[in-house]
Write an enzyme that holds these catalytic residues in place. Structure first.
Site, PDB file in Angstrom:
ATOM      1  N   ALA A 124       0.855  -1.043  -0.170  1.00  0.00           N
ATOM      2  CA  ALA A 124      -0.134  -0.238   0.132  1.00  0.00           C
ATOM      3  C   ALA A 124       0.947   1.242   0.079  1.00  0.00           C
ATOM      4  O   ALA A 124       0.336   2.365   0.145  1.00  0.00           O
ATOM      5  CB  ALA A 124      -0.898  -0.007   1.134  1.00  0.00           C
ATOM      6  N   ASP A 257       0.795  -1.763  13.144  1.00  0.00           N
ATOM      7  CA  ASP A 257       0.702  -1.241  11.903  1.00  0.00           C
ATOM      8  C   ASP A 257      -0.587  -0.816  11.530  1.00  0.00           C
ATOM      9  O   ASP A 257      -0.911  -0.464  10.415  1.00  0.00           O
ATOM     10  CB  ASP A 257       0.626  -2.122  10.681  1.00  0.00           C
ATOM     11  CG  ASP A 257       1.246  -1.906   9.266  1.00  0.00           C
ATOM     12  OD1 ASP A 257       1.880  -0.761   9.284  1.00  0.00           O
ATOM     13  OD2 ASP A 257       0.939  -2.401   8.341  1.00  0.00           O
TER      14      ASP A 257
END
Length: 363
Positions: A124, A257
């Site tokens: 991403a 994360d």
């Protein structure tokens, strides 16, 4: 102040109490007359991009305070602010902006997850901002940060990676191996140059193969500490348990994360200039469906790790003790021991947060 319960200490769970004076633990003693509460050291998150609708990725101080406060409510008393791949100007501005937060101990430092990453394994991360490692950029950031820059993720196969990793090591900054298409040999070369952390093991990495082990096996078969995202999305519980056992609690670190959507409703969010859609707690890039960070908190990571079959004492070491040691803060936090800072979390029997203490004060 005395806090009683089942106390999780390195390698053991014992009934007893923690004695606190001001911001410091002064004694930990066994005592069989306790209830069902479980007392663990405050969680230490090496890798977090935001939470509670607030992000670390833009360099905004107000947003950073909001994200840190959100995760503090879930037991994270020490954390790095992780940015994503960005233009150098943003990296520089964020470093300067977050320096006062590091001095005030709102943050333990800054982690740059990029931009020195593999285009083939960027996940991403915004490919527009990826570039080869630059010692010149790192020199300016480390000097500007005055100790605030604590970790940088690098793909070791990129041109200049070995020099960048060696520079980071020489300046007391953790070099993490991640978002990499490296072969086993290239990963080992990155570790030999000074890499000591594996950024979210398995995710953003060339997958293992029995004729090309790749970076996953290179990291597991080393002294590096391996980050694990225990949200049951990035890693199957069986793979989480396998990696935790293979590395051991001294070399496995639970991370979130997490992005700003953590703790927020499903909907559309942003990460590194890219649209992210969150549905049923899973964050994915709108353009290609890649998993885009998580909506995980450290208390949930602990529950998931125990549910995967890892003993509670080991899971707590992975959530607190090991990451504290990685940051060089194990003489301050990461365990319930006399002389350390009174950072702790009171959990119920289901490992859900009841109360959080930081520096001897309830929050």
């Amino acid at each position: 102040m005395r806090i009683s319960g089942r106390i999780v200490r390195p390698g053991a769970v014992v009934p007893g109490h923690v004695e606190i004076d001001g911001p410091t633990i002064i004694d930990v003693a066994e005592n069989n007359r306790v209830g069902d509460d479980i007392i663990v050291p405050g969680f230490v998150d090496l890798h977090c991009h935001g939470g509670g609708g607030h992000t670390f990725t833009t360099g905004d101080v107000t947003a950073a305070r909001g994200a840190a406060d959100f995760h503090l409510g879930h037991g994270t008393t020490t954390m790095l602010a992780s940015l994503v791949s960005s233009p150098f100007e943003l990296m520089r501005d964020a470093t300067a902006a977050y320096l006062p937060l590091v001095r005030d101990r709102v943050l333990a430092g800054v982690h740059y997850e990029g931009p020195y990453l593999s285009g083939a394994r960027c996940g991403a991360q915004n490919p527009e901002f990826l570039r080869d490692p630059s010692v010149a950029e790192l020199t300016e950031l480390v000097k500007l940060g005055e100790g605030a820059v604590r970790m940088v993720t690098v793909a070791p196969e990129l041109p200049g990676a070995a020099e960048a990793i060696a520079f980071l090591r020489a300046h007391g900054v953790l070099a993490a191996i991640g978002h990499t298409d490296a072969t086993y040999e290239q990963a080992k070369a990155g570790l030999a140059a000074g890499g000591t952390v594996g950024t979210h093991l398995f995710n953003g990495m060339r997958p293992p193969h029995h004729r090309e082990p790749g970076p996953v096996i290179g990291l597991l078969d080393s002294a590096a500490v391996c980050e694990l995202i225990a949200d049951n999305i990035h890693l199957h519980p069986g793979m989480l348990a396998f990696a935790a056992r293979a590395a051991g609690p001294d070399r496995a670190a639970l991370i979130t994360d997490a992005m700003d959507a953590t703790g927020m409703p499903d909907g559309t969010y942003e990460l590194g200039g890219q649209e992210v859609v969150v549905a049923d707690r899973v964050a994915r890039l709108a353009r290609n469906g890649s998993i885009a960070g998580s909506t995980l908190t450290m208390d949930a990571a602990l529950r998931n790790t125990v549910a995967a079959g890892i003993p509670l004492a080991d899971a707590v070491a992975m959530a607190s003790t090991t990451p504290a040691r990685v940051l060089g803060l194990d003489d301050e936090v990461g365990a319930l021991e006399a002389g350390l800072r009174a950072d702790l979390v009171v959990l119920d029997a289901e490992l859900r947060v009841k109360r959080v203490m930081r520096s001897g004060a309830w929050v």
